[in-house]
Scaffold this motif. Structure first.
Motif, PDB file in Angstrom:
ATOM      1  N   PHE A  65       0.824  -1.207   0.000  1.00  0.00           N
ATOM      2  CA  PHE A  65       0.000   0.000   0.000  1.00  0.00           C
ATOM      3  C   PHE A  65       0.859   1.258   0.000  1.00  0.00           C
ATOM      4  N   ILE A  66       1.991   1.208   0.708  1.00  0.00           N
ATOM      5  CA  ILE A  66       2.903   2.353   0.673  1.00  0.00           C
ATOM      6  C   ILE A  66       3.454   2.541  -0.737  1.00  0.00           C
ATOM      7  N   GLY A  67       3.867   1.432  -1.368  1.00  0.00           N
ATOM      8  CA  GLY A  67       4.401   1.517  -2.730  1.00  0.00           C
ATOM      9  C   GLY A  67       3.371   1.998  -3.728  1.00  0.00           C
ATOM     10  N   THR A  68       2.118   1.577  -3.545  1.00  0.00           N
ATOM     11  CA  THR A  68       1.045   2.013  -4.441  1.00  0.00           C
ATOM     12  C   THR A  68       0.797   3.505  -4.283  1.00  0.00           C
ATOM     13  N   TRP A  69       0.804   3.975  -3.045  1.00  0.00           N
ATOM     14  CA  TRP A  69       0.651   5.411  -2.783  1.00  0.00           C
ATOM     15  C   TRP A  69       1.817   6.190  -3.379  1.00  0.00           C
ATOM     16  N   VAL A  70       3.030   5.683  -3.181  1.00  0.00           N
ATOM     17  CA  VAL A  70       4.215   6.337  -3.734  1.00  0.00           C
ATOM     18  C   VAL A  70       4.162   6.368  -5.257  1.00  0.00           C
ATOM     19  N   ASP A  71       3.708   5.275  -5.851  1.00  0.00           N
ATOM     20  CA  ASP A  71       3.660   5.161  -7.305  1.00  0.00           C
ATOM     21  C   ASP A  71       2.786   6.245  -7.931  1.00  0.00           C
ATOM     22  N   HIS A  72       1.788   6.702  -7.186  1.00  0.00           N
ATOM     23  CA  HIS A  72       0.856   7.711  -7.693  1.00  0.00           C
ATOM     24  C   HIS A  72       1.464   9.113  -7.644  1.00  0.00           C
ATOM     25  N   ARG A  73       2.594   9.261  -6.947  1.00  0.00           N
ATOM     26  CA  ARG A  73       3.279  10.551  -6.884  1.00  0.00           C
ATOM     27  C   ARG A  73       4.263  10.648  -8.036  1.00  0.00           C
ATOM     28  N   ARG A  74       4.100  11.657  -8.863  1.00  0.00           N
ATOM     29  CA  ARG A  74       4.917  11.763 -10.069  1.00  0.00           C
ATOM     30  C   ARG A  74       6.387  11.985  -9.722  1.00  0.00           C
ATOM     31  N   LEU A 205      -6.642   3.583  -4.865  1.00  0.00           N
ATOM     32  CA  LEU A 205      -5.427   2.984  -4.300  1.00  0.00           C
ATOM     33  C   LEU A 205      -5.547   1.469  -4.194  1.00  0.00           C
ATOM     34  N   LEU A 206      -6.662   0.975  -3.694  1.00  0.00           N
ATOM     35  CA  LEU A 206      -6.805  -0.473  -3.512  1.00  0.00           C
ATOM     36  C   LEU A 206      -6.738  -1.217  -4.843  1.00  0.00           C
ATOM     37  N   ARG A 207      -7.311  -0.626  -5.884  1.00  0.00           N
ATOM     38  CA  ARG A 207      -7.274  -1.279  -7.195  1.00  0.00           C
ATOM     39  C   ARG A 207      -5.853  -1.295  -7.743  1.00  0.00           C
ATOM     40  N   ARG A 208      -5.132  -0.194  -7.520  1.00  0.00           N
ATOM     41  CA  ARG A 208      -3.738  -0.131  -7.977  1.00  0.00           C
ATOM     42  C   ARG A 208      -2.871  -1.113  -7.197  1.00  0.00           C
ATOM     43  N   ALA A 209      -3.141  -1.219  -5.894  1.00  0.00           N
ATOM     44  CA  ALA A 209      -2.383  -2.163  -5.066  1.00  0.00           C
ATOM     45  C   ALA A 209      -2.627  -3.596  -5.532  1.00  0.00           C
ATOM     46  N   ALA A 210      -3.886  -3.909  -5.805  1.00  0.00           N
ATOM     47  CA  ALA A 210      -4.215  -5.251  -6.269  1.00  0.00           C
ATOM     48  C   ALA A 210      -3.542  -5.550  -7.607  1.00  0.00           C
ATOM     49  N   GLY A 353       6.674  -2.337  -3.818  1.00  0.00           N
ATOM     50  CA  GLY A 353       5.889  -2.460  -2.599  1.00  0.00           C
ATOM     51  C   GLY A 353       5.314  -3.845  -2.426  1.00  0.00           C
ATOM     52  N   ALA A 354       4.746  -4.403  -3.506  1.00  0.00           N
ATOM     53  CA  ALA A 354       4.177  -5.749  -3.432  1.00  0.00           C
ATOM     54  C   ALA A 354       5.254  -6.772  -3.102  1.00  0.00           C
ATOM     55  N   PHE A 355       6.400  -6.643  -3.759  1.00  0.00           N
ATOM     56  CA  PHE A 355       7.506  -7.558  -3.530  1.00  0.00           C
ATOM     57  C   PHE A 355       7.967  -7.471  -2.073  1.00  0.00           C
ATOM     58  N   SER A 356       8.137  -6.224  -1.589  1.00  0.00           N
ATOM     59  CA  SER A 356       8.640  -6.035  -0.229  1.00  0.00           C
ATOM     60  C   SER A 356       7.643  -6.477   0.824  1.00  0.00           C
ATOM     61  N   SER A 357       6.340  -6.296   0.538  1.00  0.00           N
ATOM     62  CA  SER A 357       5.345  -6.662   1.540  1.00  0.00           C
ATOM     63  C   SER A 357       5.406  -8.149   1.867  1.00  0.00           C
ATOM     64  N   ILE A 358       5.808  -8.952   0.907  1.00  0.00           N
ATOM     65  CA  ILE A 358       5.953 -10.394   1.151  1.00  0.00           C
ATOM     66  C   ILE A 358       7.397 -10.749   1.503  1.00  0.00           C
TER      67      ILE A 358
END
Length: 419
Positions: A65-74, A205-210, A353-358
């Motif tokens: 979720f942190i990575g997804t939020w970060v990804d949305h910041r240009r 955000l949730l859709r991007r995270a998924a 983010g997804a990689f790190s979360s696991i």
């Protein structure tokens, strides 16, 4: 195609490298100082030492979720600067609490979690920042140079940290790490990197995270590398959580000797970082990754079996660090370069983010398991279980496209498939 030497002639890369290099040295001080505070000043048990290590890695569970939020910041650079300054303030609270006589394990746990969160923000932002700074044909050499510097920090940092801890006490020594983050923030502030183009239309955000998680789990390279690295990390953290305690109490080594042994052993990391690229070219990136996955986790057995006079125990600890550090560079450098080559630009922070979360999210569980096992069956026995269990990681690479990969140039350009 630019030569590897061209990276050193690139002012932007040198600036980024200097920020990373200085903060890496500071990190080595804290990595030694925090557990020493717990063990020597607060009389932490093996399970409490495990909880402290777990707290450091706990924020990685939210990496997706942190990575997804970060990804949305240009523009990722302001986030990286903010993460550095946040860690500065947090670390400075430790010596203040020490001087006020208010230092407690709860404070250490809180600092570990909060600085770990800032670390996740920095790393997920850096995944996108890195590819704007370095061209695709420079990924392997750039990762090699950054990893070599990190290895040098493991050589000098623990020795410096051990000396500072003995002379100044562990809480005061952590001031040095806090100041390195100030330097990093200043250097990053000097960099002018063109931000990635905005992604339209914006998704929740949730859709991007998924989407990021699906991308990782369905990707033929990322899914297998994730399973392999996660297995390595679980068993490695079982030993990492107990290593300083083992060296201090079971081996009877002083803080200075522990730091020196870690520093000498870390020279293997420098050698590995330098050798990883040529070894990958000679034998293929995939086989080198597989070899690293076998040797790295099993190396801790050298320290676990240490016995005899003090000097021999110190040598065994240094030898375990040397072999493990060399092997982890042979694992990380080609694997990080391979991942950078196969991930689409629009997915980098989400994927990181997804990689790190696991991958990193499993580390708290490994640390807690190590702490409980250390209390239950003994610290030395737990280190041996860690070494044996880590060997299972290579099984994930068998039959995967990773182990068949020889040159990164042979990989297909990244696609937005299965996202």
């Amino acid at each position: 195609m630019r030569t590897a030497a061209g990276l050193w002639r690139d002012r932007r890369f040198r600036t980024f490298w200097s920020a990373q290099a200085v903060s890496e040295f500071g990190d080595r001080i804290t990595e030694l100082g925090l557990p020493l505070i717990a063990v020597t000043l607060l009389d932490a048990s093996p399970s409490q030492a495990g909880f402290l290590t777990a707290a450091v890695w706990l924020p990685n569970l939210a990496s997706l979720f942190i990575g997804t939020w970060v990804d949305h910041r240009r523009d990722k650079r302001p986030l990286m600067i903010a993460a550095d300054l946040t860690r500065t303030v947090l670390l400075l609270s430790l010596p203040i609490a020490y001087w006020l006589g208010a230092l407690a394990l709860g404070h250490l746990y809180a600092i570990a979690i909060l600085t770990g969160t800032a670390h996740v923000v920095f790393n997920t932002a850096c995944a996108s920042f890195f590819v704007r700074l370095v061209e695709r044909d420079q990924f392997l050499e750039a990762n090699s140079k950054l990893s070599a510097t990190r290895s040098i920090s493991y050589m000098g940092g623990p020795a410096l940290g051990g000396l500072l801890v003995q002379v100044l006490t562990a809480p005061v020594a952590i001031v040095a790490d806090a100041l390195t983050f100030v330097f990093s923030a200043v250097q990053l502030g000097r960099l002018k990197i063109t931000p990635a183009p905005s992604e339209e239309p914006a998704e929740p955000l949730l859709r991007r995270a998924a989407a990021g998680m699906r991308y990782v789990l369905k990707h033929p390279y990322l899914s297998r590398s994730l399973a392999c690295a996660t297995t390595v990390n679980f068993f490695n953290l079982m030993s990492t959580a107990l290593l300083v305690l083992f060296a201090s109490r079971s081996l009877g080594l002083s803080a200075g000797t522990i730091g020196l042994a870690f520093g000498v052993g870390a020279s293997g990391g420098l050698l590995g970082a330098v050798a990883a690229a040529p070894l990958s070219r000679r034998f293929g990136a995939g086989p080198v990754i597989a070899a690293g996955a076998i040797v790295f986790p099993s190396s801790i057995a050298i320290a676990a079996l240490a016995d005899g006079p003090t000097w021999l125990k110190a040598v065994a600890l240094a030898a375990a660090e040397f072999v493990g550090a060399f092997a982890v560079m042979c694992f990380d450098v080609p694997l990080n370069s391979l991942q950078a080559a196969v991930v689409h630009d629009h997915m980098r922070s989400r994927v990181a983010g997804a990689f790190s979360s696991i991958n990193y999210g499993i580390r708290p569980l490994g640390a807690i398991a190590g702490g409980f096992l250390g209390t239950w069956i003994g610290v030395r026995e737990t280190l041996l279980i860690s070494a044996a269990g880590g060997l299972l990681s290579v099984l994930w690479l068998i039959g995967s496209p990773i182990i068949r990969t020889r040159e990164l140039s042979d990989l297909e350009p990244p696609q937005l498939v299965n996202s």
